[in-house]
Design an enzyme around this catalytic site. Sequence first.
Site, PDB file in Angstrom:
ATOM      1  N   SER A  66       0.798  -1.233   0.000  1.00  0.00           N
ATOM      2  CA  SER A  66       0.000   0.000   0.000  1.00  0.00           C
ATOM      3  C   SER A  66       0.829   1.281   0.000  1.00  0.00           C
ATOM      4  O   SER A  66       0.271   2.359  -0.197  1.00  0.00           O
ATOM      5  CB  SER A  66      -0.925   0.037   1.209  1.00  0.00           C
ATOM      6  OG  SER A  66      -2.005  -0.824   0.999  1.00  0.00           O
ATOM      7  N   LYS A  69       0.436   3.426  -2.939  1.00  0.00           N
ATOM      8  CA  LYS A  69      -0.733   4.290  -3.096  1.00  0.00           C
ATOM      9  C   LYS A  69      -0.357   5.780  -3.060  1.00  0.00           C
ATOM     10  O   LYS A  69      -1.084   6.628  -3.584  1.00  0.00           O
ATOM     11  CB  LYS A  69      -1.773   3.970  -2.017  1.00  0.00           C
ATOM     12  CG  LYS A  69      -2.356   2.550  -2.152  1.00  0.00           C
ATOM     13  CD  LYS A  69      -3.224   2.184  -0.954  1.00  0.00           C
ATOM     14  CE  LYS A  69      -3.758   0.761  -1.034  1.00  0.00           C
ATOM     15  NZ  LYS A  69      -4.482   0.356   0.196  1.00  0.00           N
ATOM     16  N   TYR A 195      -3.775  -2.788 -10.176  1.00  0.00           N
ATOM     17  CA  TYR A 195      -3.605  -2.476  -8.747  1.00  0.00           C
ATOM     18  C   TYR A 195      -2.707  -3.508  -8.050  1.00  0.00           C
ATOM     19  O   TYR A 195      -1.760  -3.163  -7.343  1.00  0.00           O
ATOM     20  CB  TYR A 195      -5.001  -2.405  -8.105  1.00  0.00           C
ATOM     21  CG  TYR A 195      -5.015  -2.378  -6.598  1.00  0.00           C
ATOM     22  CD1 TYR A 195      -4.773  -1.196  -5.900  1.00  0.00           C
ATOM     23  CD2 TYR A 195      -5.275  -3.532  -5.863  1.00  0.00           C
ATOM     24  CE1 TYR A 195      -4.787  -1.177  -4.514  1.00  0.00           C
ATOM     25  CE2 TYR A 195      -5.299  -3.519  -4.480  1.00  0.00           C
ATOM     26  CZ  TYR A 195      -5.062  -2.344  -3.811  1.00  0.00           C
ATOM     27  OH  TYR A 195      -5.074  -2.322  -2.438  1.00  0.00           O
ATOM     28  N   TYR A 243      -4.780   3.759   8.140  1.00  0.00           N
ATOM     29  CA  TYR A 243      -6.148   3.230   8.293  1.00  0.00           C
ATOM     30  C   TYR A 243      -6.686   3.587   9.680  1.00  0.00           C
ATOM     31  O   TYR A 243      -6.508   4.731  10.111  1.00  0.00           O
ATOM     32  CB  TYR A 243      -6.174   1.725   8.003  1.00  0.00           C
ATOM     33  CG  TYR A 243      -5.358   1.387   6.782  1.00  0.00           C
ATOM     34  CD1 TYR A 243      -5.761   1.850   5.537  1.00  0.00           C
ATOM     35  CD2 TYR A 243      -4.164   0.683   6.858  1.00  0.00           C
ATOM     36  CE1 TYR A 243      -5.012   1.592   4.396  1.00  0.00           C
ATOM     37  CE2 TYR A 243      -3.408   0.426   5.724  1.00  0.00           C
ATOM     38  CZ  TYR A 243      -3.838   0.880   4.506  1.00  0.00           C
ATOM     39  OH  TYR A 243      -3.087   0.636   3.390  1.00  0.00           O
ATOM     40  N   VAL A 261       1.070  -3.683   3.892  1.00  0.00           N
ATOM     41  CA  VAL A 261       0.997  -4.976   4.577  1.00  0.00           C
ATOM     42  C   VAL A 261       2.247  -5.841   4.387  1.00  0.00           C
ATOM     43  O   VAL A 261       2.366  -6.886   5.018  1.00  0.00           O
ATOM     44  CB  VAL A 261      -0.238  -5.842   4.199  1.00  0.00           C
ATOM     45  CG1 VAL A 261      -1.497  -5.323   4.819  1.00  0.00           C
ATOM     46  CG2 VAL A 261      -0.355  -6.041   2.718  1.00  0.00           C
TER      47      VAL A 261
HETATM   48  N1  GLN Z   1      -2.337  -5.220  -1.988  1.00  0.00           N
HETATM   49  C1  GLN Z   1      -2.835  -5.108  -0.657  1.00  0.00           C
HETATM   50  C2  GLN Z   1      -4.359  -5.270  -0.664  1.00  0.00           C
HETATM   51  O1  GLN Z   1      -4.979  -4.779  -1.564  1.00  0.00           O
HETATM   52  C3  GLN Z   1      -2.447  -3.777  -0.074  1.00  0.00           C
HETATM   53  C4  GLN Z   1      -2.999  -3.578   1.311  1.00  0.00           C
HETATM   54  C5  GLN Z   1      -2.028  -2.899   2.231  1.00  0.00           C
HETATM   55  O2  GLN Z   1      -0.831  -2.876   2.010  1.00  0.00           O
HETATM   56  N2  GLN Z   1      -2.534  -2.398   3.356  1.00  0.00           N
HETATM   57  O3  GLN Z   1      -4.943  -5.862   0.195  1.00  0.00           O
END
Ligand code: GLN
Length: 307
Positions: A66, A69, A195, A243, A261
């Site tokens: 993530s 992003k 994505y 988050y 993650v």
């Molecule tokens: N690719 C992961 C997902 O879509 C990214 C989530 C994350 O890093 N928090 O679940």
Amino acid sequence: MAISDLQERLTDLDAFQRATGDWGIPANYIPELASIDTEQFAITVATADGQIFSAGDADTRFSVQSITKIFTLAIALGRVGDQLWNRVGREPSGRAFNSIVQLEQEREQGRPRNPFINAGAIVTTDEILSGRAPRDALAEIVQFVRTAAEDDDIHINNIVAASEIEHGHRNFALAHFLASCNNLKNPPEMTLGTYFHHCAIEMTTQQLAMAGRFLMDANCGPRLLSTARIRRLNALMLTCGHYDGSGDFAYRVGIPGKSGVGGGILAIVPGQASIAVWSPGLNRYGNSQQGTEALARLASQMNWSIF
Ligand code: GLN
């Protein structure tokens, strides 16, 4: 504590974090990430005066997930500007990164709360994808990251992407829900494929700290965004970057950060430093356990805070 003490600080921090033995739990919904050895830790700080300091496993590549992003948001804003906000909001969600519940509520109607929760990031990727092939969108994303890091040795791990495609039922549910609300321009499978692949970019903490320099808004590294946009990106990182752990991160660390993650966090001390930390075990919010603790300790010792 001064910049000249940073190397010693990071070496001590690496030893301190390892000694705690508090490694957290790896992301288990992406099989390719679940089997990782959690007892790994790395930190790199790139300072505004062009220095770079590291400790721990700073040459080990990890899945940035993530954290990408941030880069896709920067690209999407570059392409469509404030029009992006018609499709995605700017408010903290107070929910897990992959939550679906808010999307159906009357206030949201398929417009995700912010660009850092999965639903919002899928919309952002969809915007980058519109009018061209996934291959070309991915090439732009990878090129943006390489330019930011001034390093061409940054790649997508296709095995991690495939693993997520195979098991990403949540994200498929989110994408199809968005499509049902007319908030996807491309077929859900195509947007999701793009994505998952950008989430599977791998970097070392050295590369990630370098890639984050443009967010310091100091005169170091390539200039990729205006000052106004950099401030806004940092504001979103502070309020939404972790988050439903964002408030706690702001309270304890006091600087903007974005987690993934894979166990990485990119944190920014505006005008002063870009910090990348990695340890694959996660806390209950899905953010790096050791990474969060290390940033809280380092920010306090260096007196780094935006407040
Ligand atoms: N690719 C992961 C997902 O879509 C990214 C989530 C994350 O890093 N928090 O679940």
